[in-house]
Design a protein around this motif. Structure first.
Motif, PDB file in Angstrom:
ATOM      1  N   VAL A 349       8.267  14.219 -11.470  1.00 56.09           N
ATOM      2  CA  VAL A 349       7.541  14.121 -12.736  1.00 56.09           C
ATOM      3  C   VAL A 349       6.278  14.972 -12.658  1.00 56.09           C
ATOM      4  O   VAL A 349       5.820  15.356 -11.575  1.00 56.09           O
ATOM      5  N   SER A 350       5.723  15.280 -13.791  1.00 52.63           N
ATOM      6  CA  SER A 350       4.481  16.045 -13.835  1.00 52.63           C
ATOM      7  C   SER A 350       3.285  15.100 -13.744  1.00 52.63           C
ATOM      8  O   SER A 350       3.383  13.913 -14.072  1.00 52.63           O
ATOM      9  N   VAL A 351       2.156  15.642 -13.316  1.00 51.92           N
ATOM     10  CA  VAL A 351       0.927  14.841 -13.260  1.00 51.92           C
ATOM     11  C   VAL A 351       0.502  14.437 -14.667  1.00 51.92           C
ATOM     12  O   VAL A 351      -0.042  13.351 -14.884  1.00 51.92           O
ATOM     13  N   GLN A 352       0.803  15.295 -15.629  1.00 52.04           N
ATOM     14  CA  GLN A 352       0.470  14.970 -17.013  1.00 52.04           C
ATOM     15  C   GLN A 352       1.218  13.719 -17.472  1.00 52.04           C
ATOM     16  O   GLN A 352       0.646  12.852 -18.147  1.00 52.04           O
ATOM     17  N   CYS A 358      -0.314   5.822 -15.701  1.00 53.42           N
ATOM     18  CA  CYS A 358      -1.262   5.267 -14.732  1.00 53.42           C
ATOM     19  C   CYS A 358      -2.682   5.482 -15.237  1.00 53.42           C
ATOM     20  O   CYS A 358      -2.946   6.413 -16.011  1.00 53.42           O
ATOM     21  N   ASN A 359      -3.580   4.651 -14.760  1.00 52.63           N
ATOM     22  CA  ASN A 359      -4.976   4.853 -15.134  1.00 52.63           C
ATOM     23  C   ASN A 359      -5.566   6.009 -14.330  1.00 52.63           C
ATOM     24  O   ASN A 359      -5.088   6.349 -13.246  1.00 52.63           O
ATOM     25  N   THR A 360      -6.613   6.588 -14.867  1.00 47.35           N
ATOM     26  CA  THR A 360      -7.204   7.792 -14.268  1.00 47.35           C
ATOM     27  C   THR A 360      -7.723   7.577 -12.853  1.00 47.35           C
ATOM     28  O   THR A 360      -7.495   8.413 -11.970  1.00 47.35           O
ATOM     29  N   PRO A 361      -8.441   6.470 -12.557  1.00 47.94           N
ATOM     30  CA  PRO A 361      -8.907   6.285 -11.169  1.00 47.94           C
ATOM     31  C   PRO A 361      -7.764   6.251 -10.156  1.00 47.94           C
ATOM     32  O   PRO A 361      -7.901   6.792  -9.049  1.00 47.94           O
ATOM     33  N   HIS A 362      -6.633   5.651 -10.537  1.00 46.97           N
ATOM     34  CA  HIS A 362      -5.496   5.595  -9.606  1.00 46.97           C
ATOM     35  C   HIS A 362      -4.935   6.991  -9.351  1.00 46.97           C
ATOM     36  O   HIS A 362      -4.628   7.344  -8.207  1.00 46.97           O
ATOM     37  N   GLY A 389      10.255  -5.363  -9.759  1.00 49.40           N
ATOM     38  CA  GLY A 389       9.554  -4.500  -8.842  1.00 49.40           C
ATOM     39  C   GLY A 389       8.718  -3.437  -9.521  1.00 49.40           C
ATOM     40  O   GLY A 389       8.621  -3.361 -10.744  1.00 49.40           O
ATOM     41  N   PRO A 390       8.095  -2.574  -8.724  1.00 49.56           N
ATOM     42  CA  PRO A 390       7.203  -1.547  -9.262  1.00 49.56           C
ATOM     43  C   PRO A 390       7.965  -0.371  -9.853  1.00 49.56           C
ATOM     44  O   PRO A 390       9.141  -0.156  -9.564  1.00 49.56           O
ATOM     45  N   CYS A 391       7.282   0.385 -10.681  1.00 47.90           N
ATOM     46  CA  CYS A 391       7.795   1.655 -11.212  1.00 47.90           C
ATOM     47  C   CYS A 391       6.988   2.777 -10.551  1.00 47.90           C
ATOM     48  O   CYS A 391       5.775   2.878 -10.760  1.00 47.90           O
ATOM     49  N   ILE A 392       7.641   3.591  -9.758  1.00 46.09           N
ATOM     50  CA  ILE A 392       6.965   4.588  -8.927  1.00 46.09           C
ATOM     51  C   ILE A 392       7.295   5.982  -9.438  1.00 46.09           C
ATOM     52  O   ILE A 392       8.468   6.292  -9.733  1.00 46.09           O
ATOM     53  N   LEU A 393       6.289   6.823  -9.541  1.00 46.20           N
ATOM     54  CA  LEU A 393       6.436   8.208  -9.988  1.00 46.20           C
ATOM     55  C   LEU A 393       6.043   9.136  -8.842  1.00 46.20           C
ATOM     56  O   LEU A 393       5.073   8.874  -8.130  1.00 46.20           O
ATOM     57  N   VAL A 475       5.452  21.652 -10.754  1.00 50.41           N
ATOM     58  CA  VAL A 475       5.024  21.444  -9.374  1.00 50.41           C
ATOM     59  C   VAL A 475       3.525  21.668  -9.308  1.00 50.41           C
ATOM     60  O   VAL A 475       2.958  22.446 -10.083  1.00 50.41           O
ATOM     61  N   ILE A 476       2.906  20.969  -8.389  1.00 41.78           N
ATOM     62  CA  ILE A 476       1.455  21.075  -8.235  1.00 41.78           C
ATOM     63  C   ILE A 476       1.134  22.302  -7.396  1.00 41.78           C
ATOM     64  O   ILE A 476       1.596  22.444  -6.271  1.00 41.78           O
ATOM     65  N   LEU A 477       0.339  23.192  -7.938  1.00 47.89           N
ATOM     66  CA  LEU A 477      -0.021  24.413  -7.225  1.00 47.89           C
ATOM     67  C   LEU A 477      -1.200  24.192  -6.304  1.00 47.89           C
ATOM     68  O   LEU A 477      -1.158  24.492  -5.118  1.00 47.89           O
ATOM     69  N   SER A 478      -2.295  23.639  -6.840  1.00 50.60           N
ATOM     70  CA  SER A 478      -3.479  23.396  -6.014  1.00 50.60           C
ATOM     71  C   SER A 478      -4.134  22.113  -6.490  1.00 50.60           C
ATOM     72  O   SER A 478      -4.959  22.149  -7.401  1.00 50.60           O
TER      73      SER A 478
END
Length: 485
Positions: A349-352, A358-362, A389-393, A475-478
């Motif tokens: 998944v994307s960070v967006q 998810c909340n921003t601090p997490h 159970g949990p939902c994990i990304l 994908v996360i570049l930096s």
């Protein structure tokens, strides 16, 4: 002594050893000379007629070098596959007759133009389904080969049923009670178009999954088969089976004319087709990792009661194949020991998208904690009632590999297992979740190398994995974390 002859030992493509004498010498021991008479040519002429016939049939329909050039599960799969193709060819005759009647064959009021337009409409639905299906299912066929191979025949049987019963839709009228539901000829046209779309989707899904299975069959542990020859031999054998079914069907179908006999024959043929296909898929023993197989392996590996004296064990591909669920949702995290769903995980998944769940601090803390890892894991807030159970990304970074996908999935599995053991609430606090992520990551770091070594000894192909359906959209570049001013 001058050597004027030699005995050469050879092994043919089937693994048989025979000897050939080159030249002649009286100095060669009699025992060794006697063995040279057992050449392949002499054995061929000394074979019984039935043995010679069986060898010829094997040469025509089985790959060269069988059984050394294919995996051990090849023959069992092909036997069941031939049975399901035979049932499919018989039921296909009933479906073809029903489709022709739906096009107007035998109806004096129908015209050739109407039949042509209906066939064009059915073809249009089929082609659009192929385009859409390739987009949505193309990347899912290899990781979940067994699931989609069985699902393809379920779709095909649905198409056969719709074609067979389509002539009887003209007598259905629901306009008085439900005016918005199609009735009569409109319902028949809808059924024929749906049948064409499903048959097209079946061809797409079956083609992709068969290609993955062929690649598996041509990859035995100690040798390498020819994928091209396997495809050719499979096509040859399928042609004979389908031709036999069609010829037998031409003798039987003319006597199946009443509605009761049609439904009865269709039920037994579809049931036999699905049963044979299920047994065929169940007999396949894949040696590569996917999400379900890795969950079974890791759950057993981490269970202290599984092995003798509490030592971890590595299940063989055959053991895991017997425990696989053919029709399962890939994103489910399942505890194989307790045989229950303990969570859900989405890979790639994307960070967006993670920000929306998810909340921003997490998100900031996870990005910071996983700076040295090729993936970032987030524990999302559950949005579905009744989900266990949990939902994990999981988001991946540039340069990730197949082992990184496996590590990310096992990390998610370890979190879900700890979540289940602690009986945590869906609304667990941020500190609890973060402590769980950190402790499970440390467990994975310590056990992963030992786990992979154990799997290699058990016969798994640890270099090949299909954890994720296709490539991630982002994908996360930096990864950078920023603090509020």
């Amino acid at each position: 002594m001058t050597t004027s002859s030699s005995v050469v030992a050879e092994r043919d493509e089937t693994g048989r050893i025979f000897y050939t004498t080159v030249g002649h010498s009286t100095d060669i021991p009699a025992k060794k000379t006697a063995r040279t008479t057992d050449t392949s040519r002499n054995r061929l002429f000394n074979e019984k007629p039935l043995q010679a016939l069986g060898r010829s049939i094997s040469a025509i329909f089985l790959p060269a070098g069988y059984p050394n050039t294919v995996t051990p599960d090849y023959l069992h799969y092909q036997m069941y596959n031939d049975v399901q193709e035979f049932c499919s060819s018989l039921s296909g005759l009933l479906a073809s007759r029903g489709a022709l009647e739906g096009f107007g064959v035998g109806n004096a009021s129908a015209s050739a133009t109407q039949a042509l337009l209906l066939s064009v409409l059915k073809d249009v639905c089929s082609r659009f389904t192929t385009i859409i299906g390739a987009y949505y299912f193309g990347t899912s066929l290899y990781p979940e080969t067994k699931t989609f191979r069985f699902l393809a025949d379920v779709i095909n049987d649905t198409s056969i049923v719709l074609d067979t019963i389509s002539p009887y839709f003209t007598s259905i009228s629901l306009s008085t009670t439900s005016p918005y539901i199609p009735s009569g000829s409109t319902l028949q046209i809808t059924a024929l178009c749906m049948s064409g779309a499903m048959r097209s989707l079946c061809s797409l899904v079956a083609g992709g999954s068969k290609a993955a299975l062929t690649d598996h069959f041509a990859s035995p542990v100690n040798s390498k088969g020819d994928v091209g020859e396997l495809n050719a031999k499979n096509a040859s054998r399928s042609t004979v089976v389908a031709l036999t079914g069609v010829l037998l069907g031409t003798l039987i179908v003319p006597y199946i004319t009443t509605r009761t006999s049609i439904y009865t024959a269709l039920f037994f043929l579809v049931f036999g087709h699905l049963l044979a296909n299920y047994l065929a898929v169940r007999s396949v023993v894949l040696r590569s990792f996917n999400r379900q197989r890795s969950s079974i392996l890791w759950s057993t590996f981490r269970n202290p009661k599984a092995g003798a004296d509490g030592r971890p064990i590595g299940l063989t591909p055959r053991d895991v194949s017997n425990r696989e669920i053919i029709l399962d949702i890939p994103s489910r995290i399942r505890d194989a020991v307790a045989d229950r769903v303990i969570g859900h995980c989405s890979l790639g998944v994307s960070v967006q998208y993670a920000m929306t769940r998810c909340n921003t601090p997490h998100v900031l803390k996870m990005l910071q904690y996983f700076q040295e890892e090729p993936y970032v894991l987030f524990v999302a807030e559950s949005r579905s009632w009744g989900r266990r159970g949990p939902c994990i990304l999981v988001s991946f970074k540039e340069g990730y590999g197949s082992l990184d996908q496996l590590r990310a999935w096992l990390h998610a599995l370890e979190i879900a297992a700890m979540w289940s053991t602690r009986h945590m609430r869906p609304s667990a606090g941020p500190s609890e979740i973060e402590d769980m992520v950190l402790s499970t990551h440390e467990t994975l770091r310590k056990e992963f190398s030992r786990f992979m070594g154990c799997m290699k000894e058990a016969g798994w192909n640890i270099e090949e994995g299909a954890m994720m359906m296709g490539s991630p959209g982002n994908v996360i570049l930096s990864p950078e974390t920023t603090k509020d001013a």
